[in-house]
Each structure stands twice: as C-alpha cells, then as structure tokens.
Design an enzyme around this catalytic site. Structure first.
Site, mmCIF file in Angstrom:
data_model
loop_
_atom_site.group_PDB
_atom_site.id
_atom_site.type_symbol
_atom_site.label_atom_id
_atom_site.label_comp_id
_atom_site.label_asym_id
_atom_site.label_seq_id
_atom_site.Cartn_x
_atom_site.Cartn_y
_atom_site.Cartn_z
ATOM 1 N N PHE A 1 -33.150 6.108 17.974
ATOM 2 C CA PHE A 1 -32.119 6.727 17.153
ATOM 3 C C PHE A 1 -31.829 8.167 17.580
ATOM 4 C CE2 PHE A 1 -31.443 4.453 12.859
ATOM 5 C CZ PHE A 1 -30.184 4.079 13.292
ATOM 6 N N ALA A 2 -32.813 8.853 18.167
ATOM 7 C CA ALA A 2 -32.586 10.231 18.594
ATOM 8 C C ALA A 2 -31.674 10.304 19.815
ATOM 9 C CB ALA A 2 -33.920 10.916 18.895
ATOM 10 N N ASN B 1 -40.037 3.914 19.447
ATOM 11 C CA ASN B 1 -39.464 4.720 20.521
ATOM 12 C C ASN B 1 -39.649 6.215 20.235
ATOM 13 O OD1 ASN B 1 -37.931 5.787 22.627
ATOM 14 N ND2 ASN B 1 -36.474 4.101 22.569
ATOM 15 N N ASP B 2 -38.836 6.777 19.366
ATOM 16 C CA ASP B 2 -38.907 8.221 19.122
ATOM 17 C C ASP B 2 -40.264 8.651 18.567
ATOM 18 O OD1 ASP B 2 -36.217 8.494 19.906
ATOM 19 O OD2 ASP B 2 -35.535 7.976 17.882
ATOM 20 N N THR B 3 -40.903 7.793 17.780
ATOM 21 C CA THR B 3 -42.171 8.169 17.151
ATOM 22 C C THR B 3 -43.342 8.150 18.116
ATOM 23 O OG1 THR B 3 -42.491 5.871 16.449
ATOM 24 C CG2 THR B 3 -41.481 7.376 14.859
#
Length: 458
Positions: A424-425, A384-386
C-alpha cells in the site's frame, strides 16, 4: 414504562457495554465481550421501545426487518478478507444515522436551546464527515479501479483548513440562529466535502489507522445525537466508542511511529529519493516448494509472518496445517503479528483465530523481533510494508521510522507473493532481493499447500 426503570435499564446496559469492551481487550475473552456488548445493545433497544416517547412501532419494525435482512445478507456473503471494507461501511452508516436522527429531532423542535443546537451541529458535522470519509475508505480498501485515477486535491491541507473553518462558522451560525434550519443542511454539505478531502489524501498504508479513527468519529457523532435526544444510553455508548476508537488510533499511530496529524494531513508514497523497483530488485532469487521443504527439513525454529495477501488468498487454514505439520516434526513454530498488518486493527488475529491457531503461538512484534536472529526460516505470506527493512535502514524512505518485523534478520527468509508489486505504501521492498531471501511466487494458499505436499513426500 416508568422513567426511573428506563434510566436503571440504561445504566445496566452501559455497565454491560463497559464489560463488553473489557472482554474485547484479550483474544480469549473477545467472543464473550462481543456477546456482552450485543446483549447490552439489545437491552437498550428493548427499553427504548418501551419508552413513552415512542408513538408508533410500525416504522421501527419496518426498519428492523429491512436492516436485519441487509445485515444477514452482509454476514453471509462478505468474505473474511472483505471485513475491513465492511467495517468502513458500518462506520459510515453509523455516521449518517446520527446526522439524520439529530437533524430530524432538530427540525421537530420549535425552540431548540443552545446546548441542543450545539449538539445538533456537532452531530451533523462529525456524522457527515464520518459518512463521506468512510465511503472513500471503503472504495480504497475495495481497490475499485476508478479510485486509482482519483488524485488528492491540490493544496489539500489548505482546502481542508478552509472547509473546516467554514463548517465551524456554520455551526456557530446555527447555534446563534437555531430557528434557521438551512444552516444545518449547509453544515452537512460542507462536511461531505471535508470528509472526502481528508480521506482521499491519506495513504493506503495508513488505512488501519483511518478505520479506527472513523470508528471513533461515529461514536462521537452518536454521543452528540444522544444529547440532542436526551438519551443517556446513547451518550454513554457513543462516548465509549469514541474514546476507545481514539485510544486505538493512538496505539496504531505509535505502532507506525507516525503522529495523528501526519496520518491525517500527510500522504504516504514514493518520494524523489526512493529507488525504483529496477534499482532495488537486482538480486531476486526465486525458489520452489521443494527447496523450501528442504530448508524446513533441517530447521529448528520457524516464524510465520502473515499479511493482507494471506487474507486475499484465504490461506490461513493451509498455514495452520503447515504449522501443525512442522510442530509434529519437533520444530518450534510461532507467528509474528504486526499491529497494522492487514487493513484493519486485529485483522490477522481474526483470520488466524478463524483457523483455530492457538493464541499462544501469536507473538506481538516486539516479542518476535527479539528472537528473529535465532530463527532458521521465516516464512512471509502476503506481507510487504510491515517487513520492509527500508523503514529501519533508509532515513529517506517514506516509511522511515515505522516499526517493522525484522524478518531480514532471520537466517533465511522465504517470501510467498504473487509478484514483486509494491504494498500500500507504493515503494519497493529491499527484502525481496536480500542475500538471505528467497521468493516463492504464486498464490499464498497454493504455495503453502505445495510446501506441505513436498514435506510429506520427503
């Protein structure tokens, strides 16, 4: 045993530690490096048991039996996706061991010298910060429900600064008054609060960095305890762990384009300038396994980008089967590995290695990004965030500047995910509503298995 032979054996163990660390730098030599390090530790333990300062073996053997049983239980029960939590706990155990051993030795010594008092204070402070910080990291990684209700302390940076100053003041008082044991336990008490307040404010996306940093702390605490005990191998091995942890932490920070102070004292989450999920997800297109199979049927190059969701779904073996099937049909298949994918350094590499996926198919972020525009289909599994393009395109994003894998530049991106929930962000991902993106909702393992079945059925 003669002191000379003990020191010589410790020197051999230290050299083996160095060779073990060197082996861990490459996937192909990692297993050998791990075994080398384990042999070095075994040698150090055996030699220590023969040290004349060991008065009785009863307590030691009891500890070995209890610790060995707990370790065996963890090794057999803990699932691969729970490894980050396990590493966090191990860091904490290392920290509290240093605190207790240094404290016990300090209490046993009637007239501690200044250098021993300094080492004891350092061990108590660093070891205890490692303990409480690791327990918080463990609870965050395990996603305990109560952690979602726990908020960072108000004015946390000021609180951290005050606690740090108080801890240093107590360390100075302990060194000036080594006969007063109370200062040591006050250091431990303040350090417990400091470790908690430092870690509770750190965003979930920074957890891989935190794990590496806490690992470094545990090594530094062990090295300080080595000075207390005047044990050379503990000083050397602790220093190696501390130094390698710091180096890994800096590498991780560079990979995220974040400074270490920003990780330690900043928080990562939605800001006032962040668009809501409703604003971002206006063009989400869902797809099916059959449609993905049709896309793959005409593709020449496929890139698979794994994330923590693949670990949760235990989909690595299904992913391997899909990659093998595509390569049998003449397609070029590679894996794009983000350096902070998952929840600890190297998390994705470990999972894919477990599934016997060849190392030469695993490409680092910079290498895979240079070929992304020539990729026909990019399959994102649980990341997701990456892969959030906001990091590259939105300067107001909380993750602005963080290097990502540019999956949005592939001709078609297929995102396998259970829902549109944030990573997580805690921010929406515009990739999910991009014109060239398709969402395949569902469990990662089931979705990949369905794709394999659809390909075989033609």
């Amino acid at each position: 045993m003669n002191r000379t032979w003990i020191d010589l054996a410790y020197l051999v163990a230290a050299v083996l530690f160095i060779f073990g660390l060197k082996g861990l730098t490459r996937p192909r030599t990692a297993v050998r490096g791990n075994l080398t390090g384990a042999c070095a530790m075994l040698l150090a333990v055996i030699v220590t048991l023969f040290d004349q300062q060991v008065l009785t073996f009863g307590t030691i053997l009891t500890g070995i039996v209890i610790g060995g049983a707990i370790g065996a239980l963890f090794a057999t029960r803990v699932k691969m996706e729970q490894m980050p939590e396990m590493v966090a706990l191990f860091n904490g155990f290392g920290g509290v061991a240093s605190t207790l051993v240094a404290g016990a030795e300090f209490l046993r010594t009637d007239d501690a010298t200044t250098d021993v008092a300094i080492a004891t204070a350092a061990s108590g402070l660093i070891g205890t910060v490692t303990l409480s910080g690791s327990l918080v990291a463990f609870a965050k990684l395990a996603e305990f429900k109560f952690m979602k209700k726990v908020k960072p302390l108000p004015m946390s940076n000021i609180v951290n600064g005050v606690l740090g100053l108080v801890a240093l003041l107590l360390c100075g008082l302990l060194v000036a008054n080594p006969a007063t044991d109370t200062y040591y336990w006050l250091i431990v008490l303040v350090a417990l609060g400091l470790g908690y307040s430092l870690t509770i404010a750190i965003g979930g996306a920074d957890m891989p960095v935190v794990i590496a940093l806490l690992n470094s702390y545990s090594g530094l605490a062990a090295a300080a305890t080595g000075f207390v005990l005047q044990n050379n191998v503990l000083i050397i091995s602790g220093s190696l762990v501390g130094a390698s942890g710091i180096i890994l932490t800096m590498i991780m920070c560079d990979a995220m384009n974040r400074s270490l102070p920003a990780v330690l004292f900043g928080t990562l989450g939605p800001s006032a300038d962040t668009k809501s999920a409703d604003e971002v997800y206006t063009n989400v297109k869902s797809t099916s396994a059959e449609e993905v199979a049709m896309l793959l049927d005409v593709a020449r190059r496929v890139v698979i980008v794994p994330g923590y969701g693949m670990a949760v779904a235990q989909a690595q073996h299904s992913v391997r089967d899909l990659a093998n099937l595509l390569m049998e049909r003449g397609m070029e298949v590679e894996f794009g590995i983000h350096p902070v994918a998952g929840r600890m350094p190297g998390h994705m590499n470990v999972l894919l290695a477990e599934a016997d996926i060849p190392y030469d198919l695993l490409k680092e972020m910079d290498d895979i990004n240079s070929t992304m525009e020539q990729t026909d289909v990019c399959i994102v599994i649980g990341a997701n965030d990456t892969v959030n393009p906001d990091a590259r395109t939105n300067p107001n994003s909380p993750i602005a500047g963080m290097p990502i894998i540019n999956v949005d530049k592939a001709r078609t991106s297929v995102v396998i995910k259970r829902s549109l929930s944030p990573g997580f962000a805690g921010i929406p991902n515009p990739l999910f509503s991009a014109d060239n993106a398709l969402m395949l909702f569902g469990d990662g393992k089931d979705a990949v298995t369905d794709i394999i079945t659809a390909i075989k059925e033609g």
